[in-house]
Enzyme design. Structure first.
Site, PDB file in Angstrom:
ATOM      1  N   GLU A 117      30.711  52.174  25.790  1.00 58.87           N
ATOM      2  CA  GLU A 117      31.272  51.245  24.632  1.00 58.87           C
ATOM      3  C   GLU A 117      32.561  51.900  23.995  1.00 58.87           C
ATOM      4  O   GLU A 117      32.884  51.693  22.960  1.00 58.87           O
ATOM      5  CB  GLU A 117      30.030  51.045  23.491  1.00 58.87           C
ATOM      6  CG  GLU A 117      28.942  50.287  24.266  1.00 58.87           C
ATOM      7  CD  GLU A 117      29.196  48.918  24.410  1.00 58.87           C
ATOM      8  OE1 GLU A 117      30.295  48.363  24.157  1.00 58.87           O
ATOM      9  OE2 GLU A 117      28.053  48.201  24.732  1.00 58.87           O
ATOM     10  N   HIS A 141      26.784  53.302  16.798  1.00 60.55           N
ATOM     11  CA  HIS A 141      26.463  51.873  17.450  1.00 60.55           C
ATOM     12  C   HIS A 141      24.789  52.153  17.657  1.00 60.55           C
ATOM     13  O   HIS A 141      24.364  53.296  18.207  1.00 60.55           O
ATOM     14  CB  HIS A 141      27.098  51.035  18.649  1.00 60.55           C
ATOM     15  CG  HIS A 141      26.227  50.357  19.569  1.00 60.55           C
ATOM     16  ND1 HIS A 141      25.803  49.157  18.569  1.00 60.55           N
ATOM     17  CD2 HIS A 141      25.775  50.238  20.863  1.00 60.55           C
ATOM     18  CE1 HIS A 141      25.245  48.433  19.746  1.00 60.55           C
ATOM     19  NE2 HIS A 141      25.165  48.978  20.639  1.00 60.55           N
ATOM     20  N   HIS A 143      20.591  50.508  18.052  1.00 60.56           N
ATOM     21  CA  HIS A 143      19.681  49.144  17.986  1.00 60.56           C
ATOM     22  C   HIS A 143      18.519  49.409  16.944  1.00 60.56           C
ATOM     23  O   HIS A 143      17.347  49.661  17.189  1.00 60.56           O
ATOM     24  CB  HIS A 143      18.812  49.189  19.479  1.00 60.56           C
ATOM     25  CG  HIS A 143      19.759  49.352  20.749  1.00 60.56           C
ATOM     26  ND1 HIS A 143      19.672  49.786  21.807  1.00 60.56           N
ATOM     27  CD2 HIS A 143      21.261  48.902  20.641  1.00 60.56           C
ATOM     28  CE1 HIS A 143      20.473  49.658  22.810  1.00 60.56           C
ATOM     29  NE2 HIS A 143      21.687  49.082  21.933  1.00 60.56           N
ATOM     30  N   HIS A 212      21.060  42.700  19.760  1.00 60.25           N
ATOM     31  CA  HIS A 212      21.463  43.636  20.408  1.00 60.25           C
ATOM     32  C   HIS A 212      21.394  44.974  19.607  1.00 60.25           C
ATOM     33  O   HIS A 212      20.802  45.945  19.910  1.00 60.25           O
ATOM     34  CB  HIS A 212      22.820  43.723  21.159  1.00 60.25           C
ATOM     35  CG  HIS A 212      23.399  44.724  21.864  1.00 60.25           C
ATOM     36  ND1 HIS A 212      24.189  44.604  22.958  1.00 60.25           N
ATOM     37  CD2 HIS A 212      23.231  45.933  21.907  1.00 60.25           C
ATOM     38  CE1 HIS A 212      24.461  45.705  23.436  1.00 60.25           C
ATOM     39  NE2 HIS A 212      23.842  46.645  22.751  1.00 60.25           N
TER      40      HIS A 212
END
Length: 276
Positions: A117, A141, A143, A212
């Site tokens: 990413e 980032h 989850h 996501h």
């Protein structure tokens, strides 16, 4: 004698990744984290750098990041293992003078590479540098379980998500008055989702990827972790409230406005105007 493992930025990454794993936000190799550094941060540890740093070209030039060093998590690496072997799971990279690529100065051993990413991270860093005058240095980032869950039951609309999260916990409006952005579902690890995330980061420090996870931006590792943690706590409250039949009462528009005035923040107007 101290080594780069003792540096504040390596220790900070160890703590942030370990905390995220313990929160349940980063199963297997899920999640990624990047921190923009200064040359002065890494210069004392030049003796620990690779003798022949590998060079990797970026898929598109990012001149605003020219000569900037970063510490990043690796592709396919597990957050739970960062504390066990930082050099295998983290890397210090430095963008070249024209922003066309970067050298891996330290870490990412055994030919490992930065997170898949990285386009989303670098594009988001570029936008947040412009928006905050360089104050924001972290892109995270993960989850986050309850935020993901809400993307299945709430309309995937920025103003609605923002308003519901503000109502889920009083502190939310104070922590993220700029609200939460949300993208359509997109294939991860691509320039396309990276560009869409960066564009949304022009308005919001939090960006949801439906089904996501979430992206967060902030000036420090603690602030960015805390931003996501606050939103996730509110999402957990909302998941429980929805499972109990829904809200019977909540924080009103007028109360949200009063909250913003008390803490000298300007709430996202479109979220305030969504309903009374």
């Amino acid at each position: 004698m101290q080594t780069i493992i003792d540096a504040w930025f390596v220790q900070g990454m160890i703590k942030a990744t370990s905390d995220a794993w313990l929160k349940g936000w980063d199963e297997r190799n899920g999640g990624n984290l990047t921190l923009r550094l200064d040359e002065a941060d890494i210069e004392p540890y030049a003796a620990d750098f690779h003798a022949k740093p590998r060079y990797i070209a970026l898929s598109q030039p990012m001149p605003i990041l020219a000569n900037q060093p970063f510490i990043v998590t690796g592709s396919g690496k597990f957050f739970r293992n960062v504390q066990l072997d930082p050099a295998a799971n983290l890397g210090v990279v430095k963008v070249d003078s024209d922003g066309a690529g970067y050298h891996i100065l330290w870490g990412l051993t055994e030919d490992a590479v930065p997170t898949s990413e990285l386009p989303a991270h670098f594009l988001s860093h570029s936008e947040r540098i412009k928006l905050t005058g360089g104050k924001d240095r972290v892109i995270m980032h993960c989850h986050a379980t309850n935020l993901i869950a809400l993307t299945y039951v709430l309309e995937n609309h920025s103003d609605l998500f923002t308003r519901k999260l503000w109502e889920g916990s009083t502190e939310c409006l104070v922590v993220f008055p700029d609200g939460v952005g949300i993208l359509p579902w997109m294939v991860p690890g691509t320039d396309e989702i990276g560009q869409a995330t960066a564009e949304t980061m022009q308005k919001h420090s939090l960006v949801l990827w439906p089904f996501h996870g979430v992206f967060g931006s902030g000036p420090t590792l603690d602030e960015t972790f805390g931003l996501i943690d606050t939103a996730e706590k509110s999402a957990e409250v909302l998941v429980k409230v929805l499972s109990m039949g829904g809200m019977k009462q909540t924080i009103t528009r007028e109360e949200l406005i009063a909250l913003g005035k008390r803490f000298n923040v300007q709430p996202l107007q479109s979220a305030l105007d969504l309903y009374p």
